[in-house]
Write a protein that holds these residues in place. Structure first.
Motif, PDB file in Angstrom:
ATOM      1  N   GLU A  51       0.836  -1.205   0.000  1.00 12.25           N
ATOM      2  CA  GLU A  51       0.000   0.000   0.000  1.00 12.25           C
ATOM      3  C   GLU A  51       0.870   1.255   0.000  1.00 12.25           C
ATOM      4  OE1 GLU A  51      -3.293   2.177   2.861  1.00 12.25           O
ATOM      5  OE2 GLU A  51      -3.046   0.019   3.041  1.00 12.25           O
ATOM      6  N   ILE A  55       1.241   4.236  -2.872  1.00 12.04           N
ATOM      7  CA  ILE A  55       1.106   5.674  -2.599  1.00 12.04           C
ATOM      8  C   ILE A  55       2.289   6.444  -3.207  1.00 12.04           C
ATOM      9  CG2 ILE A  55       1.159   7.426  -0.769  1.00 12.04           C
ATOM     10  CD1 ILE A  55      -0.483   5.386   0.961  1.00 12.04           C
ATOM     11  N   LYS A  58       1.532   6.334  -7.071  1.00  8.98           N
ATOM     12  CA  LYS A  58       0.304   6.985  -7.568  1.00  8.98           C
ATOM     13  C   LYS A  58      -0.018   8.305  -6.875  1.00  8.98           C
ATOM     14  CE  LYS A  58      -0.632   3.331 -10.089  1.00  8.98           C
ATOM     15  NZ  LYS A  58      -0.098   3.280 -11.436  1.00  8.98           N
ATOM     16  N   LYS A  60      -1.141  10.556  -3.228  1.00  7.95           N
ATOM     17  CA  LYS A  60      -2.265  10.463  -2.285  1.00  7.95           C
ATOM     18  C   LYS A  60      -2.687  11.861  -1.858  1.00  7.95           C
ATOM     19  CE  LYS A  60      -3.779   8.392   1.990  1.00  7.95           C
ATOM     20  NZ  LYS A  60      -3.442   7.840   3.271  1.00  7.95           N
ATOM     21  N   LYS A  61      -3.987  12.068  -1.857  1.00 11.34           N
ATOM     22  CA  LYS A  61      -4.533  13.328  -1.366  1.00 11.34           C
ATOM     23  C   LYS A  61      -4.845  13.162   0.111  1.00 11.34           C
ATOM     24  CE  LYS A  61      -5.502  15.735  -5.346  1.00 11.34           C
ATOM     25  NZ  LYS A  61      -4.332  15.391  -6.114  1.00 11.34           N
TER      26      LYS A  61
END
Length: 93
Positions: A51, A55, A58, A60-61
């Protein structure tokens, strides 16, 4: 002896892999500004490695900026992301 040495060389060199030193250099260059010298900020070491690597790749907000950008588009590979996760977890120990 020559054949054994040659085989060892062949086995240890094929595709260069991300090492701890590479991860440390990448962390200092790209990550330390937001995450701190010991990965103490905005990093949940309890999350699964896969995970956390996702992050890194990709992005992460979060609840408020600055948001984590995705580094896959900046050339970070899945292998480098995994090495970075391992490096960041080692900083927190």
């Amino acid at each position: 002896g020559g054949i054994v040495a040659a085989m060892f060389l062949f086995v240890s060199v094929p595709a260069r892999t991300a090492t701890n030193e590479d991860a440390a250099a990448l962390y200092k260059a790209k990550c330390v500004a937001c995450h701190g010298a010991t990965a103490e900020k905005k990093f949940d070491a309890a999350k699964p490695d896969a995970e956390l690597a996702e992050i890194i790749l990709k992005g992460k907000k979060g609840e408020k900026p600055p948001f984590m950008p995705g580094y896959e588009e900046k050339g970070v590979t899945a292998e480098q992301a995994a090495a970075l996760v391992a490096h960041m977890k080692s900083l927190k120990q």
